[in-house]
Design a protein around this motif. Structure first.
Motif, mmCIF file in Angstrom:
data_model
loop_
_atom_site.group_PDB
_atom_site.id
_atom_site.type_symbol
_atom_site.label_atom_id
_atom_site.label_comp_id
_atom_site.label_asym_id
_atom_site.label_seq_id
_atom_site.Cartn_x
_atom_site.Cartn_y
_atom_site.Cartn_z
ATOM 1 N N GLN A 61 17.143 -4.925 20.021
ATOM 2 C CA GLN A 61 15.760 -4.510 20.226
ATOM 3 C C GLN A 61 14.868 -4.952 19.068
ATOM 4 O OE1 GLN A 61 15.020 -3.020 23.299
ATOM 5 N NE2 GLN A 61 17.183 -3.640 23.474
ATOM 6 N N SER A 62 13.626 -5.242 19.394
ATOM 7 C CA SER A 62 12.645 -5.538 18.347
ATOM 8 C C SER A 62 12.240 -4.234 17.666
ATOM 9 C CB SER A 62 11.414 -6.198 18.954
ATOM 10 O OG SER A 62 10.714 -5.272 19.783
ATOM 11 N N ARG A 63 11.652 -4.376 16.494
ATOM 12 C CA ARG A 63 11.194 -3.184 15.785
ATOM 13 C C ARG A 63 10.159 -2.430 16.609
ATOM 14 N NH1 ARG A 63 9.672 -3.884 9.546
ATOM 15 N NH2 ARG A 63 11.818 -4.647 9.670
ATOM 16 N N ALA A 64 9.244 -3.154 17.246
ATOM 17 C CA ALA A 64 8.210 -2.508 18.056
ATOM 18 C C ALA A 64 8.822 -1.760 19.236
ATOM 19 C CB ALA A 64 7.211 -3.547 18.560
ATOM 20 N N SER A 65 9.855 -2.343 19.845
ATOM 21 C CA SER A 65 10.526 -1.684 20.973
ATOM 22 C C SER A 65 11.207 -0.399 20.522
ATOM 23 C CB SER A 65 11.548 -2.636 21.589
ATOM 24 O OG SER A 65 12.268 -2.005 22.615
ATOM 25 N N LEU A 66 11.869 -0.434 19.373
ATOM 26 C CA LEU A 66 12.533 0.758 18.863
ATOM 27 C C LEU A 66 11.531 1.859 18.538
ATOM 28 C CD1 LEU A 66 15.217 -0.875 16.537
ATOM 29 C CD2 LEU A 66 15.655 0.395 18.655
ATOM 30 N N GLU A 67 10.377 1.494 17.990
ATOM 31 C CA GLU A 67 9.373 2.495 17.629
ATOM 32 C C GLU A 67 8.842 3.235 18.852
ATOM 33 O OE1 GLU A 67 6.316 0.579 15.401
ATOM 34 O OE2 GLU A 67 7.642 0.026 13.741
ATOM 35 N N ARG A 68 8.922 2.593 20.025
ATOM 36 C CA ARG A 68 8.438 3.239 21.245
ATOM 37 C C ARG A 68 9.461 4.215 21.848
ATOM 38 N NH1 ARG A 68 6.302 -2.038 22.194
ATOM 39 N NH2 ARG A 68 8.099 -2.572 23.512
ATOM 40 N N MET A 69 10.671 4.198 21.324
ATOM 41 C CA MET A 69 11.710 5.085 21.856
ATOM 42 C C MET A 69 11.537 6.494 21.301
ATOM 43 S SD MET A 69 15.083 2.633 21.782
ATOM 44 C CE MET A 69 15.087 1.091 22.695
ATOM 45 N N PRO A 70 11.768 7.512 22.145
ATOM 46 C CA PRO A 70 11.599 8.907 21.691
ATOM 47 C C PRO A 70 12.469 9.217 20.483
ATOM 48 C CG PRO A 70 11.893 8.806 24.077
ATOM 49 C CD PRO A 70 12.169 7.428 23.563
ATOM 50 N N GLY A 71 11.851 9.802 19.455
ATOM 51 C CA GLY A 71 12.600 10.260 18.293
ATOM 52 C C GLY A 71 12.874 9.217 17.232
#
Length: 503
Positions: free
Chosen positions: A246-256
């Motif tokens: 996952q990209s950093r931006a994608s991970l930041e959108r994940m809950p928690g």
């Protein structure tokens, strides 16, 4: 069989100065039961630059000092609290680590204990044992700068090793280079792989807990509790590879997942993937307990350490709701003859059914002070999600289902709860039987251990038999007892009878 009743209580706190986070956790200790009452962290990132410059991150030092000054103020407002402290890899390795510790002491009065790599590994494994006394396998505690691997057998820590496999030691917060990072991880693991090969891996650390939560979200898992959440090797590999890609931006959108955690999560995922393959792991069990709880367990007396955290946690929870300390053990004694006649359903050495009986009996009166129309649901939710250690997710669901059936004759146990994902049909039926048995015992005796002593319950020649001593026949007046006995026999699928001289 299981200790409970005399629970010395005290308040303690742990200051944990890690390579990534600086945290204050305040606990209420009730005997062997550990309750978290305050938990605050700052992702300071002290170790961000240690690998490159040999010194603590200047920004990290500023953030850490701000957090520690606040934590000192919080502790100042708490009277009679014992404080434990620990600094780990970043402070231990940095050339300015001693100066940082001295500055903390000068500005806050807090004495920070810098752990050696061996101590860090030992306390991390001891923390896993605090939450899972029967842990067998290898503990892996992933911090910002290091990974500690420790063998554990029956809850006793063995040899350990510290490896430079924390995200900051691998290049974080720079964007990850997956192939080069994976090669570096496996090269650093190679020298100790044979010594730490194991079937079971206990994963400790915030990054790995995030991976577990992401997996729960992706699979629609109904019980969002990380402690003792388990994955098979294939699921662990799939989850690790998913996160690593996952990209950093994608991970930041994940809950928690916070912005700072997203910087290090792909590195943690690659470490987990390498561990599963290199150590030939068959399952990964995530632990919410680690170094901090290890410090607390280490400070307990041998008598307290020998107690079971599940039974003691259930007893403490019941006592909070006004349950009698003596009722639970009396119920356990009364139901043991019946329970030992049933085939065990929970593996262990010995099988864990007897321990789960002890735990459930200490929860039998949990709903006494709740509204009678809602007792079953409220008690169910409380037991299912209570922060009590020493239980797998199926065991947690089993106890919740048993407590639900203790307070209602409903056959359907909260169909919205997802229990079918966690409990086999056989275990769910047994939980209903346990609830019905506790209901029979409590209604028959009026929740009096004295009256329980004048009768007994056993499975005799395939028939559920309630026997009363001479002179106790008045307990059978009315329909209540016969209804409760019939209901229990119905769940067990057997006949029933009452033997009472003079009844």
């Amino acid at each position: 069989m299981w200790a409970s009743g005399d629970r010395p209580s005290r308040d303690v706190a742990v200051l944990d100065v890690g390579s990534n986070s600086v945290r204050l956790v305040m606990y209420r200790l009730e005997g062997r039961a550990i309750w978290t009452v305050f938990n605050e962290k700052v992702l300071a990132g002290l170790g961000r630059s240690v690998g490159e410059t040999g010194a603590l991150s200047p920004e990290g030092v500023t953030a850490a000092m701000s957090a520690l000054r606040r934590f000192h103020a919080v502790l100042d407002g708490s009277s009679s609290i014992q404080v434990f402290s620990a600094a780990t890899a970043a402070v231990r390795q940095a050339k300015d680590g001693p100066a940082f510790v001295a500055r903390v002491r000068a500005e806050t009065g807090l004495d920070i204990r810098v752990l050696s790599g061996e101590e860090e590994a030992h306390f991390s494994a001891l923390g896993v044992a605090a939450g899972q006394p029967d842990a067998n396998g290898v503990v892996g505690d992933l911090g910002g700068s290091s990974l500690e691997l420790v063998r554990i057998a029956e809850g006793l820590p063995g040899p350990g090793v510290t490896l430079p496999l924390g995200p900051f030691a691998l290049g974080a917060p720079a964007p990850i280079e997956p192939l080069a990072t994976a090669r570096a991880i496996r090269a650093r693991l190679a020298r100790c792989a044979d010594a730490y090969t194991s079937d079971t891996f206990y994963a400790v650390g915030g990054a790995w807990r995030n991976i577990a939560l992401i997996h729960m979200e992706a699979t629609g898992y109904p019980l969002r509790i990380v402690h003792q959440y388990e994955m098979g090797a294939r699921d662990a590999l799939d989850a690790a590879r998913f996160v690593a890609q996952q990209s950093r931006a994608s991970l930041e959108r994940m809950p928690g997942v916070s912005k700072k955690r997203a910087e290090t999560l792909p590195y943690a995922a690659l470490v987990l993937e390498a561990l599963v393959e290199t150590l030939q792991l068959q399952r990964v069990c995530f632990s919410a307990y680690g170094l901090r709880e290890g410090l607390l367990l280490d400070a307990m007396s041998p008598e307290l350490r020998a107690q079971d955290p599940l039974v003691e946690g259930c007893a403490a929870l019941g006592a909070r709701m006004g349950a009698s300390d003596s009722l639970g053990p009396a119920l356990e004694d009364w139901l043991r003859p019946l329970w030992t006649a049933l085939p065990p359903l929970f593996e262990g050495s010995p099988p864990r059914d007897a321990l789960l009986l002890a735990a459930a009996c200490r929860l039998a009166d949990l709903g006494a002070r709740l509204h009678p129309d809602h007792r079953a649901d409220l008690a169910f939710d409380q037991v299912l999600r209570a922060p009590i250690a020493g239980q797998s997710h199926p065991e947690r669901a089993y106890l919740a289902a048993a407590v639900f059936s203790r307070h209602t004759s409903q056959v359907a146990i909260r169909p919205d709860s997802g229990l079918a994902r966690v409990l086999t049909p056989e275990r769910l039926t047994r939980a209903r039987a346990l609830g019905a048995a506790m209901r029979l015992a409590c209604d028959l005796s009026g929740r009096s251990e004295t009256l329980l002593a004048v009768c007994s319950l056993e499975l005799r020649d395939g028939v559920l038999t309630l026997t009363l001593k001479p002179g106790a026949a008045d307990l059978l007046l009315g329909e209540q007892t016969r209804k409760r006995l019939s209901a229990l026999a119905g769940v067990l699928g057997c006949g029933h009878r009452i033997e009472s001289p003079g009844a």
